[in-house]
Motif scaffolding. Structure first.
Motif, PDB file in Angstrom:
ATOM      1  N   VAL A   1       6.534   6.770   3.198  1.00  0.00           N
ATOM      2  CA  VAL A   1       5.182   6.671   2.646  1.00  0.00           C
ATOM      3  C   VAL A   1       5.021   5.354   1.911  1.00  0.00           C
ATOM      4  CG1 VAL A   1       4.668   9.138   2.507  1.00  0.00           C
ATOM      5  CG2 VAL A   1       5.982   8.056   0.673  1.00  0.00           C
ATOM      6  N   PHE A   2       3.779   4.892   1.833  1.00  0.00           N
ATOM      7  CA  PHE A   2       3.502   3.547   1.343  1.00  0.00           C
ATOM      8  C   PHE A   2       2.167   3.518   0.614  1.00  0.00           C
ATOM      9  CE2 PHE A   2       1.421  -0.571   2.084  1.00  0.00           C
ATOM     10  CZ  PHE A   2       2.363  -1.456   1.565  1.00  0.00           C
TER      11      PHE A   2
ATOM     12  N   ASP B   1      -0.348   6.143  -6.638  1.00  0.00           N
ATOM     13  CA  ASP B   1      -1.229   7.251  -6.274  1.00  0.00           C
ATOM     14  C   ASP B   1      -1.485   7.285  -4.766  1.00  0.00           C
ATOM     15  OD1 ASP B   1      -1.406   8.091  -8.870  1.00  0.00           O
ATOM     16  OD2 ASP B   1      -3.366   7.173  -9.265  1.00  0.00           O
ATOM     17  N   ARG B   2      -1.656   6.141  -4.142  1.00  0.00           N
ATOM     18  CA  ARG B   2      -1.890   6.100  -2.692  1.00  0.00           C
ATOM     19  C   ARG B   2      -0.640   6.501  -1.916  1.00  0.00           C
ATOM     20  NH1 ARG B   2      -5.477   0.521  -3.142  1.00  0.00           N
ATOM     21  NH2 ARG B   2      -7.413   1.602  -3.725  1.00  0.00           N
TER      22      ARG B   2
ATOM     23  N   GLU C   1      -0.215   9.944   0.573  1.00  0.00           N
ATOM     24  CA  GLU C   1       0.411  10.007   1.904  1.00  0.00           C
ATOM     25  C   GLU C   1       1.480  11.092   1.952  1.00  0.00           C
ATOM     26  OE1 GLU C   1       1.863   6.358   3.458  1.00  0.00           O
ATOM     27  OE2 GLU C   1      -0.145   5.537   3.814  1.00  0.00           O
ATOM     28  N   CYS C   2       2.229  11.242   0.835  1.00  0.00           N
ATOM     29  CA  CYS C   2       3.242  12.302   0.763  1.00  0.00           C
ATOM     30  C   CYS C   2       2.583  13.670   0.907  1.00  0.00           C
ATOM     31  CB  CYS C   2       4.010  12.188  -0.552  1.00  0.00           C
ATOM     32  SG  CYS C   2       5.124  13.563  -0.900  1.00  0.00           S
ATOM     33  N   ALA C   3       1.488  13.894   0.180  1.00  0.00           N
ATOM     34  CA  ALA C   3       0.799  15.176   0.248  1.00  0.00           C
ATOM     35  C   ALA C   3       0.273  15.445   1.653  1.00  0.00           C
ATOM     36  CB  ALA C   3      -0.347  15.202  -0.760  1.00  0.00           C
ATOM     37  N   ALA C   4      -0.216  14.397   2.327  1.00  0.00           N
ATOM     38  CA  ALA C   4      -0.739  14.571   3.688  1.00  0.00           C
ATOM     39  C   ALA C   4       0.348  14.985   4.660  1.00  0.00           C
ATOM     40  CB  ALA C   4      -1.406  13.280   4.160  1.00  0.00           C
TER      41      ALA C   4
END
Length: 281
Positions: free
Chosen positions: A34-35, A86-87, A91-94
């Protein structure tokens, strides 16, 4: 873009083989790389005033006129880092992850002079665990994450401590810095470095408490020093010190009555060459 979980079950990771084995040993598995990134128009500190003997910003309200123009820059640096994190967390949550391990923050100057912040890490998920409202972020390695879990600690999030300070090179510091002055301490520069480090440390502790955590794991300190022309005294110079502290705020598994009523702020050493210890302030 992130090399996350793809159709067919493939995933990307920033972790080494040893780190992947370590997180697997405590019931977690990677779900993807994630990034997050942010570019802010964060210019240099104000060039209209002289900092005088010492000016520092980063640990809260300073004395009137003491910031020397650094306050807005420090806040922009904080906001840029939090936006990038936060971004990355989104991505982690997605991807269905519970948190991000091995987070690396980096900064650079954008083409037009802005501040570019990037955050990259590996999203992980605990086997059989329910989803979290907000995924955690941890700057520790895979092995460090596993040691924390085994020791009864869980990451709460990244904690940051930033501070910038400057000191005008007056006659005393200029005299002490001359090559023929011998091996002697330059008291003014020592005071500047110590003050900025203390300001950054206090801001780091504030961030740990903001996250509702009990302590901090493996804080990383980066310090940069530069010299600039004094904006108010032709031919004179100022020394500018910038300190960045990055760590992982942690909290224990203990809940309710088992948790201390007023916990200290411990710092856990995760160096594999030394036995794990928790230090309290």
């Amino acid at each position: 873009g992130p090399a996350g979980a793809r159709t067919g079950g493939t995933w990307g990771s920033t972790l080494s083989c040893q780190e992947l084995a370590a997180i697997s040993g405590v019931g977690f598995s990677p779900v993807g790389q994630v990034f997050g990134a942010a570019v802010y128009a964060a210019g240099s500190a104000s060039t209209s005033t002289c900092p005088g003997a010492l000016a520092s910003a980063g640990a809260g309200p300073p004395a009137p006129g003491a910031q020397g123009g650094f306050g807005p820059l420090v806040e922009a640096m904080y906001q840029a880092r939090r936006t990038a994190v936060d971004r990355m967390r989104a991505e982690c949550a997605a991807l269905g992850g519970h948190g991000v391990v091995g987070v690396r923050l980096s900064s650079g100057t954008f083409s037009f002079g802005g501040l570019e912040i990037t955050a990259i890490g590996t999203a992980v998920r605990g086997a059989g665990a329910a989803g979290l409202p907000v995924p955690f972020t941890a700057a520790v390695s895979g092995q460090g994450f596993a040691r924390l879990i085994k020791a009864g600690w869980v990451p709460a999030g990244l904690a940051l401590g930033l501070a910038i300070g400057a000191r005008h090179d007056d006659l005393a510091t200029s005299r002490q810095a001359r090559p023929w002055s011998g091996n002697a301490e330059i008291a003014g520069w020592t005071e500047l470095v110590n003050q900025v480090r203390q300001d950054a440390r206090r801001r780091l502790e504030q961030d740990v408490r903001r996250l509702g955590a009990e302590g901090l794991a493996t804080a990383d300190m980066r310090m940069g020093v530069r010299v600039r022309d004094c904006p108010a005294a032709v031919g004179r110079h100022d020394h500018v010190v910038e300190v960045t502290l990055i760590g992982t705020a942690i909290t224990s598994f203990r809940m309710g009555a088992d948790r201390p009523a007023a916990p200290a702020l411990p710092i856990m050493r995760l160096d594999p060459r030394r036995p794990p210890r928790v230090w309290a302030r």
